[in-house]
Scaffold this active site. Structure first.
Site, PDB file in Angstrom:
ATOM      1  CE1 TYR A   1      -0.603  25.812 -49.900  1.00 55.09           C
ATOM      2  CE2 TYR A   1       0.883  25.220 -51.674  1.00 55.09           C
ATOM      3  CZ  TYR A   1       0.204  24.882 -50.532  1.00 55.09           C
ATOM      4  OH  TYR A   1       0.350  23.624 -50.012  1.00 55.09           O
TER       5      TYR A   1
ATOM      6  CG  HIS B   1      -5.346  22.178 -49.405  1.00 54.63           C
ATOM      7  ND1 HIS B   1      -4.926  23.345 -49.996  1.00 54.63           N
ATOM      8  CD2 HIS B   1      -4.354  21.826 -48.569  1.00 54.63           C
ATOM      9  CE1 HIS B   1      -3.740  23.681 -49.535  1.00 54.63           C
ATOM     10  NE2 HIS B   1      -3.368  22.782 -48.657  1.00 54.63           N
TER      11      HIS B   1
ATOM     12  CE  LYS C   1      -1.283  20.584 -52.186  1.00 56.72           C
ATOM     13  NZ  LYS C   1      -0.393  21.759 -52.315  1.00 56.72           N
TER      14      LYS C   1
HETATM   15  P1  NAD Z   1       9.570  21.990 -46.015  1.00 60.60           P
HETATM   16  O1  NAD Z   1       9.773  20.821 -45.137  1.00 60.60           O
HETATM   17  O2  NAD Z   1       9.782  21.856 -47.479  1.00 60.60           O
HETATM   18  O3  NAD Z   1      10.503  23.087 -45.391  1.00 60.60           O
HETATM   19  C1  NAD Z   1      10.672  24.359 -45.956  1.00 60.60           C
HETATM   20  C2  NAD Z   1      11.651  25.108 -45.079  1.00 60.60           C
HETATM   21  O4  NAD Z   1      12.913  24.433 -45.092  1.00 60.60           O
HETATM   22  C3  NAD Z   1      11.888  26.504 -45.595  1.00 60.60           C
HETATM   23  O5  NAD Z   1      11.878  27.379 -44.490  1.00 60.60           O
HETATM   24  C4  NAD Z   1      13.261  26.461 -46.220  1.00 60.60           C
HETATM   25  O6  NAD Z   1      13.967  27.631 -46.032  1.00 60.60           O
HETATM   26  C5  NAD Z   1      13.939  25.326 -45.486  1.00 60.60           C
HETATM   27  N1  NAD Z   1      14.855  24.599 -46.394  1.00 60.60           N
HETATM   28  C6  NAD Z   1      14.574  24.179 -47.645  1.00 60.60           C
HETATM   29  N2  NAD Z   1      15.640  23.549 -48.173  1.00 60.60           N
HETATM   30  C7  NAD Z   1      16.610  23.569 -47.222  1.00 60.60           C
HETATM   31  C8  NAD Z   1      17.934  23.095 -47.182  1.00 60.60           C
HETATM   32  N3  NAD Z   1      18.482  22.455 -48.220  1.00 60.60           N
HETATM   33  N4  NAD Z   1      18.652  23.281 -46.044  1.00 60.60           N
HETATM   34  C9  NAD Z   1      18.103  23.918 -44.979  1.00 60.60           C
HETATM   35  N5  NAD Z   1      16.852  24.399 -44.973  1.00 60.60           N
HETATM   36  C10 NAD Z   1      16.106  24.232 -46.085  1.00 60.60           C
HETATM   37  O7  NAD Z   1       8.100  22.573 -45.702  1.00 60.60           O
HETATM   38  P2  NAD Z   1       6.859  23.075 -46.541  1.00 60.60           P
HETATM   39  O8  NAD Z   1       7.224  24.161 -47.480  1.00 60.60           O
HETATM   40  O9  NAD Z   1       5.787  23.380 -45.595  1.00 60.60           O
HETATM   41  O10 NAD Z   1       6.436  21.785 -47.388  1.00 60.60           O
HETATM   42  C11 NAD Z   1       6.801  21.602 -48.744  1.00 60.60           C
HETATM   43  C12 NAD Z   1       5.631  21.814 -49.660  1.00 60.60           C
HETATM   44  O11 NAD Z   1       4.561  20.953 -49.301  1.00 60.60           O
HETATM   45  C13 NAD Z   1       5.004  23.199 -49.582  1.00 60.60           C
HETATM   46  O12 NAD Z   1       5.766  24.203 -50.215  1.00 60.60           O
HETATM   47  C14 NAD Z   1       3.664  22.950 -50.205  1.00 60.60           C
HETATM   48  O13 NAD Z   1       3.772  22.889 -51.620  1.00 60.60           O
HETATM   49  C15 NAD Z   1       3.327  21.577 -49.622  1.00 60.60           C
HETATM   50  N6  NAD Z   1       2.498  21.653 -48.392  1.00 60.60           N
HETATM   51  C16 NAD Z   1       1.264  21.087 -48.419  1.00 60.60           C
HETATM   52  C17 NAD Z   1       0.464  21.111 -47.303  1.00 60.60           C
HETATM   53  C18 NAD Z   1      -0.885  20.486 -47.370  1.00 60.60           C
HETATM   54  O14 NAD Z   1      -1.697  20.710 -46.469  1.00 60.60           O
HETATM   55  N7  NAD Z   1      -1.167  19.699 -48.381  1.00 60.60           N
HETATM   56  C19 NAD Z   1       0.906  21.711 -46.118  1.00 60.60           C
HETATM   57  C20 NAD Z   1       2.171  22.281 -46.108  1.00 60.60           C
HETATM   58  C21 NAD Z   1       2.962  22.227 -47.235  1.00 60.60           C
END
Ligand code: NAD
Length: 281
Positions: A51, A109, A76
């Protein structure tokens, strides 16, 4: 704000709600979001070497004045650092950037090119007390089964795409049987779908006087899943942790189960082209 905890298979408690910081690339925005999250009651933060924001996160946490022992930090190891030696190096680099000498949770990861060597390094770091819990991410049942051939320590967590359109029922049941905690990434489907406008969720939101995002996040909580929703918006950061003052009935959980589309929106775990390419970069 009292955030519920999940006890991992080694006895470590993890706050069930954390802040995900994927795609937080702007330094000022990230700094502000992390401090807002601390203010709202978050103590659990999920980052990754990939990240590129471990240093900003670490600095913001230090400036927040919260002592290290009260924080739960996850990072990760990226695909290009898999293998015994490189994982140890990657771990030290993450710690240095985060300004800490230990991690609460360290994950592989993706199922990359040297999971065995990577896991061996993580087991040693765990045994040396440098990591409180070790786990994996984007692992399938087959991946987890294959680890049984060499793993001395069973993963404590598997972080996988999960939301009501992709509830991961099969993998989830397997992990429950194996004692591997379920952590959801993309808990709100990453804003890639119409999930938050779904009529079933809207109806429940009206009934509970909550937002549809809060209904979805509460659904995860009721299933015992660890969630790390991402937002840089103070209102949403606060909204996403304000889900402990209501609950969903079994009937309401069933209704949400009914909108399952068994559709993944993120990357597939066995994207070999991606794994090969990112292992070299
Ligand atoms: P998420 O499902 O958390 O969605 C984030 C999106 O939702 C953002 O665009 C945000 O503006 C919107 N949002 C957040 N709160 C909201 C609300 N209350 N109302 C309306 N919209 C809202 O998706 P993400 O960020 O991809 O996943 C969360 C975390 O998971 C990441 O930040 C990261 O730390 C982790 N992640 C890990 C992997 C992996 O491969 N291990 C992949 C993706 C994400």
């Amino acid at each position: 704000m009292t955030v519920p905890v999940i006890t991992l298979n080694n006895g470590l408690e993890i706050p069930q709600i954390g802040l995900g910081v994927f795609l937080m690339t702007d330094e000022n925005e990230t700094d502000w979001a992390v401090k807002q999250a601390i203010y709202a009651g978050y103590r659990h933060f999920d980052t990754a070497a990939a990240y590129g924001n471990e240093a900003v996160l670490g600095k913001a946490l230090k400036e927040s004045g919260i002592i290290r022992e009260q924080l739960f930090l996850t990072s990760k190891v990226w695909n290009n650092m898999q293998g015994y030696e490189k994982t140890k190096q990657a771990f030290e680099e993450s710690c240095e950037k985060l300004g800490t000498d230990y991690l609460d949770l360290y994950l592989i990861h993706w199922y990359g090119l040297d999971v065995k060597g990577t896991w061996q390094a993580m087991e040693e770091l765990y045994e040396a007390g440098r990591i409180k819990a070790i786990g994996v991410s984007n692992f399938t049942i087959e991946h987890l089964e294959s680890m049984k051939e060499y793993a001395k320590i069973k993963p404590m967590v598997n972080q996988i795409e999960t939301h009501p359109y992709f509830p991961q029922n099969e993998l989830r049941a397997y992990m429950e049987k194996e004692g591997i905690a379920h952590e959801a990434w993309g808990p709100l489907s990453q804003g890639k779908t119409d999930l938050l406008f779904h009529p079933v969720l809207q109806e429940l939101a009206d009934k509970h006087d909550k937002t549809t995002a809060q209904i979805v996040l509460r659904w995860h909580i009721e299933r015992g899943t660890i969630i790390i929703p991402k937002s840089v918006n103070p209102g949403r950061i606060n909204e996403n942790i304000s889900i402990t003052d209501f609950s969903l009935t079994a009937e309401e959980m069933e209704k949400i189960a009914g909108i399952d589309m068994n559709t993944r929106y993120g990357r597939i775990p066995n994207d070999h082209e991606f794994i090969e390419r990112t292992s070299k970069e």
